[in-house]
Design a protein around this motif. Structure first.
Motif, PDB file in Angstrom:
ATOM      1  N   ARG A   1      48.255  -7.746  -2.537  1.00  0.00           N
ATOM      2  CA  ARG A   1      48.628  -8.593  -3.473  1.00  0.00           C
ATOM      3  C   ARG A   1      48.049  -8.599  -4.630  1.00  0.00           C
ATOM      4  O   ARG A   1      48.432  -8.856  -4.926  1.00  0.00           O
TER       5      ARG A   1
ATOM      6  N   HIS B   1      50.455 -16.578   2.944  1.00  0.00           N
ATOM      7  CA  HIS B   1      50.781 -15.529   3.754  1.00  0.00           C
ATOM      8  C   HIS B   1      50.660 -15.581   4.988  1.00  0.00           C
ATOM      9  O   HIS B   1      52.038 -15.366   5.781  1.00  0.00           O
TER      10      HIS B   1
ATOM     11  N   SER C   1      47.765  -6.939   3.104  1.00  0.00           N
ATOM     12  CA  SER C   1      49.007  -7.487   2.419  1.00  0.00           C
ATOM     13  C   SER C   1      48.054  -8.181   1.273  1.00  0.00           C
ATOM     14  O   SER C   1      48.771  -8.308   0.394  1.00  0.00           O
TER      15      SER C   1
ATOM     16  N   ASP D   1      46.489  -6.674   9.001  1.00  0.00           N
ATOM     17  CA  ASP D   1      48.188  -6.978   8.406  1.00  0.00           C
ATOM     18  C   ASP D   1      47.714  -7.132   7.013  1.00  0.00           C
ATOM     19  O   ASP D   1      47.787  -7.069   6.433  1.00  0.00           O
TER      20      ASP D   1
END
Length: 173
Positions: free
Chosen positions: A44, A68, A40, A36
């Motif tokens: 981005r 993150h 992500s 994940d």
């Protein structure tokens, strides 16, 4: 993003995903969260490619992952999932493995998870990514002195959490 930039990004993802996944795993401590986190960060980064020119895409993706994950660690109330069997009890998720290598991996993972978010990021960058202090400072937006003091505190905590690792390191020297 034009077709050429999209093709270059796809080639980057295909070539660098295994290395980025290892870093994500070290930051999160489990495979699913690592997947994940990497997804992500890649999403981005792909979105940013449309608006800015990134000279070092890998550094940009790694920095996105670190930031993150630190943001995630800062949340006070995290949802934790607990596996349960259909009869209402908790599932035994432990797997017996007598190999020393697996035991060492688990020991390192557990010790890393007990560090603060900043300490963990510095340890991962220094010892697992093999970056010098100056690059770590640049990646995290800190001074070199902050990196050094954070590293010192992290290593002190790691030694107290996992004295077996210290003994193993001394045996290999």
């Amino acid at each position: 993003m034009d077709n050429e930039a999209e093709q270059q990004f796809r080639q980057f993802v295909a070539a660098r995903t295994p290395a980025l996944m290892r870093t994500a795993y070290l930051l999160t401590g489990n495979q699913h969260d690592a997947e994940d986190l990497l997804q992500s960060a890649l999403t981005r980064s792909a979105m940013r490619l449309r608006t800015i020119h990134i000279t070092d895409l890998e550094a940009y993706v790694r920095r996105a992952m670190y930031h993150h994950q630190v943001d995630f660690w800062r949340l006070r109330f995290r949802r934790r999932e607990t596996l349960a069997d259909p009869h209402g009890g908790l599932l035994d998720t432990s797997i017996a493995d007598s190999s020393a290598r697996t035991a060492t991996k688990l020991l390192v993972r557990d010790a890393l998870q007990r560090l603060t978010a900043k300490q963990r990021a510095v340890v991962v960058l220094r010892y697992f990514e093999d970056l010098p202090e100056r690059e770590i400072a640049g990646q995290l937006g800190w001074s070199v002195g902050t990196v050094r003091s954070t590293m010192h505190k992290a290593m002190t905590r790691l030694r107290s959490f996992a004295p077996d690792l210290t003994a193993m390191a001394e045996e290999t020297q």
